[in-house]
Design a protein around this motif. Sequence first.
Motif, PDB file in Angstrom:
ATOM      1  N   UNK A 117      12.759 -35.218  16.197  1.00 26.59           N
ATOM      2  CA  UNK A 117      12.251 -36.009  17.088  1.00 26.59           C
ATOM      3  C   UNK A 117      13.668 -36.928  17.281  1.00 26.59           C
ATOM      4  N   UNK A 118      13.969 -37.204  18.607  1.00 26.78           N
ATOM      5  CA  UNK A 118      14.828 -38.326  19.089  1.00 26.78           C
ATOM      6  C   UNK A 118      14.321 -39.497  19.503  1.00 26.78           C
ATOM      7  N   UNK A 119      14.688 -40.752  19.097  1.00 21.87           N
ATOM      8  CA  UNK A 119      14.283 -41.899  19.613  1.00 21.87           C
ATOM      9  C   UNK A 119      15.491 -42.343  20.379  1.00 21.87           C
ATOM     10  N   UNK A 120      15.376 -42.077  21.710  1.00 18.04           N
ATOM     11  CA  UNK A 120      16.527 -42.370  22.523  1.00 18.04           C
ATOM     12  C   UNK A 120      16.449 -43.923  23.151  1.00 18.04           C
ATOM     13  N   UNK A 121      17.088 -44.855  22.862  1.00 12.41           N
ATOM     14  CA  UNK A 121      17.418 -46.302  23.145  1.00 12.41           C
ATOM     15  C   UNK A 121      18.118 -46.376  24.183  1.00 12.41           C
ATOM     16  N   UNK A 141      14.158 -32.091  27.414  1.00 15.01           N
ATOM     17  CA  UNK A 141      13.832 -32.852  25.999  1.00 15.01           C
ATOM     18  C   UNK A 141      12.612 -33.561  26.086  1.00 15.01           C
ATOM     19  N   UNK A 142      11.520 -33.223  26.883  1.00 15.29           N
ATOM     20  CA  UNK A 142      10.273 -33.666  26.977  1.00 15.29           C
ATOM     21  C   UNK A 142       9.342 -33.353  25.638  1.00 15.29           C
ATOM     22  N   UNK A 143       9.754 -32.471  25.058  1.00 13.91           N
ATOM     23  CA  UNK A 143       8.784 -32.168  23.923  1.00 13.91           C
ATOM     24  C   UNK A 143       9.355 -32.921  22.698  1.00 13.91           C
ATOM     25  N   UNK A 144      10.491 -33.319  22.422  1.00 17.28           N
ATOM     26  CA  UNK A 144      11.109 -33.823  21.249  1.00 17.28           C
ATOM     27  C   UNK A 144      11.831 -35.101  21.511  1.00 17.28           C
ATOM     28  N   UNK A 145      11.690 -35.927  22.871  1.00 12.02           N
ATOM     29  CA  UNK A 145      12.316 -37.014  22.918  1.00 12.02           C
ATOM     30  C   UNK A 145      11.500 -38.107  23.310  1.00 12.02           C
ATOM     31  N   UNK A 146      11.255 -39.139  22.516  1.00 11.92           N
ATOM     32  CA  UNK A 146      10.731 -40.581  22.975  1.00 11.92           C
ATOM     33  C   UNK A 146      11.852 -41.305  23.658  1.00 11.92           C
ATOM     34  N   UNK A 147      11.503 -41.565  24.806  1.00  9.00           N
ATOM     35  CA  UNK A 147      12.345 -42.368  25.499  1.00  9.00           C
ATOM     36  C   UNK A 147      11.987 -43.900  25.832  1.00  9.00           C
ATOM     37  N   UNK A 148      13.090 -44.826  25.502  1.00  7.82           N
ATOM     38  CA  UNK A 148      12.823 -46.079  25.548  1.00  7.82           C
ATOM     39  C   UNK A 148      13.617 -46.969  26.627  1.00  7.82           C
ATOM     40  N   UNK A 155      17.058 -58.445  33.053  1.00 16.26           N
ATOM     41  CA  UNK A 155      16.515 -59.263  33.946  1.00 16.26           C
ATOM     42  C   UNK A 155      16.678 -60.664  33.108  1.00 16.26           C
ATOM     43  N   UNK A 156      15.683 -60.607  32.167  1.00  8.96           N
ATOM     44  CA  UNK A 156      15.864 -62.045  31.301  1.00  8.96           C
ATOM     45  C   UNK A 156      15.027 -61.693  29.903  1.00  8.96           C
ATOM     46  N   UNK A 157      15.859 -62.040  28.777  1.00 10.64           N
ATOM     47  CA  UNK A 157      15.521 -61.811  27.515  1.00 10.64           C
ATOM     48  C   UNK A 157      13.989 -62.405  27.221  1.00 10.64           C
ATOM     49  N   UNK A 158      13.740 -63.593  27.681  1.00 12.98           N
ATOM     50  CA  UNK A 158      12.398 -64.125  27.557  1.00 12.98           C
ATOM     51  C   UNK A 158      11.107 -63.264  28.020  1.00 12.98           C
ATOM     52  N   UNK A 159      11.366 -62.126  28.900  1.00 13.34           N
ATOM     53  CA  UNK A 159      10.147 -61.470  29.694  1.00 13.34           C
ATOM     54  C   UNK A 159       9.602 -60.649  28.470  1.00 13.34           C
ATOM     55  N   UNK A 160      10.469 -60.054  27.474  1.00 11.65           N
ATOM     56  CA  UNK A 160       9.918 -59.264  26.413  1.00 11.65           C
ATOM     57  C   UNK A 160       8.954 -58.102  26.992  1.00 11.65           C
ATOM     58  N   UNK A 161       9.574 -57.207  27.818  1.00 10.24           N
ATOM     59  CA  UNK A 161       8.799 -55.956  28.247  1.00 10.24           C
ATOM     60  C   UNK A 161       9.616 -54.751  28.061  1.00 10.24           C
ATOM     61  N   UNK A 162       9.189 -53.818  27.633  1.00 12.10           N
ATOM     62  CA  UNK A 162       9.712 -52.344  27.477  1.00 12.10           C
ATOM     63  C   UNK A 162       8.894 -51.077  27.730  1.00 12.10           C
ATOM     64  N   UNK A 163       9.458 -50.153  28.174  1.00 18.46           N
ATOM     65  CA  UNK A 163       8.441 -49.126  28.506  1.00 18.46           C
ATOM     66  C   UNK A 163       9.056 -48.026  27.669  1.00 18.46           C
ATOM     67  N   UNK A 164       8.223 -46.882  27.319  1.00 18.88           N
ATOM     68  CA  UNK A 164       8.449 -45.573  26.338  1.00 18.88           C
ATOM     69  C   UNK A 164       7.860 -44.675  27.099  1.00 18.88           C
ATOM     70  N   UNK A 165       8.314 -43.453  27.208  1.00 20.81           N
ATOM     71  CA  UNK A 165       7.759 -42.115  27.556  1.00 20.81           C
ATOM     72  C   UNK A 165       7.765 -41.147  26.065  1.00 20.81           C
ATOM     73  N   UNK A 166       6.521 -40.809  26.096  1.00 18.61           N
ATOM     74  CA  UNK A 166       6.399 -39.897  24.872  1.00 18.61           C
ATOM     75  C   UNK A 166       5.898 -38.426  25.317  1.00 18.61           C
ATOM     76  N   UNK A 167       5.921 -37.373  24.579  1.00 20.32           N
ATOM     77  CA  UNK A 167       5.366 -36.253  24.726  1.00 20.32           C
ATOM     78  C   UNK A 167       3.912 -36.357  24.637  1.00 20.32           C
ATOM     79  N   UNK A 168       3.217 -35.402  25.244  1.00 19.99           N
ATOM     80  CA  UNK A 168       1.748 -35.432  25.454  1.00 19.99           C
ATOM     81  C   UNK A 168       1.079 -35.520  24.145  1.00 19.99           C
TER      82      UNK A 168
END
Length: 324
Positions: A117-121, A141-148, A155-168
Motif C-alpha cells: 500500500x501507498x500512504x500518499x501525504x 491507484x484506487x486499490x492500493x493508495x490511501x490518499x491524505x 487555511x489555519x493550523x488550529x483547524x486540525x482537519x484532514x481527509x483520507x480516501x481509502x479503498x473499499x
Amino acid sequence: MQQQVFPSAQQVFIFSGAQQALHLLAGMPFPNGKTNILVEQPTYWGMLAALKTQRQTVIGIERTPDGIDWVTLERYFQSNMIKFFYTIPRFHNPLGTSYTAEDKRRLEEIAKANDVYIVEDDYLADLETNSKADPIHAYNGASHVIYLRSFSKVMMPGLRLAAAVVPDWFIPLLQWHKHTADLSTSVLSQGVLEIYMKSGMYSHHVKQMKSLYNHRIKHLREISQRLLPKECLYTIESCGGLFVSIHLPESIHTEDLVNRLENRGVDVLATDKQFLTSFPKLNLLRLSIIRTDERDIEEGIRIIAEELERARYTSSSPKPFFRL
C-alpha cells in the motif's frame, strides 16, 4: 475532492488533523498481512515520531533531488514484508521537491504488483500551480493508495482537519480504528470548514495563498542561486511549496550554524529529526517561506551566505595549541 480523486462518500474519512490519520495508519493492520513500513529519508518528522512511539519496524529509502532508486525500492517491496510505503510526492517536507508524472505512475505500478500500500501525504495539494500534476491516486491507484489531504497548512493550523480516501475493502477496518481513537472528529470544526467552502471563501483564500507562496518560493530560488555557494543549493533549483533544503559541507557543524543564525534573527531547521536514527544523515538545513516576505527572504539568505563563509573559514583554520 479536487486533484483527480473521485471517491464515493463511504471512502472519505475525516480526521482530527493529518497527524491523527498517520498515527492510526501506522499502528493498524493492513489487508496485505504485512508488518514493516517503508519511509523516504528524510521525511516528515511527525510520521517518524508516530512510528517510534508505536515501536513499528521501519525501513528507510533515500530520497534525493532526483527522486528515489527504483531498483532498491522494488527490492524492498519484494523482500521486506512492506505493509505500506509512506511518501510525500508533492512538495516534499523537507526537500521541497515533487515526483514527476512518470515517477508516480511507476510507483503505483510497482506497489500494486507487490501488494504494497501507498500512504500518499498530499498535504500541499492546494498550492499546486501545475494543473496536470495529479496525485499517485489518479494513476489507477484506487486499490492500493490511501490518499491524505490536510486543510491546516493553507487555511489555519488550529483547524486540525484532514481527509483520507481509502479503498473499499479498507473501510470497515479504518472505521473501527478511527472510532476507538476519538469516536468522531469535531462537528463544529467540520461545520466551519463547510461554510467556508460553500461560500467560496476557501477557494478565494487558496488562490491568494497559492499566488503568495509561489511568488515567495521563486524569490527564494533566485536569491539563493545568486548568493549561496553552488554546492549548497541541493533542492533549490527544483523546489516548490513551502520548504527547501540546502546542503552543508561536512566540515560545518550544523547545530553551531543554526545557533549563529538564530542569534542574527534567521530561523532555520536542522533536519536531524527528519531521519531515522539508524539511517545515514545528510548535513541539511530546511528553510521555510511560511512566515516571511521578499525583503526578509533576501536578508535571510544573505546572512546564511555570510555565516556559511564564516563557518568555512573557521573550520579550515588550524586549532590553537593552547587557550588563553
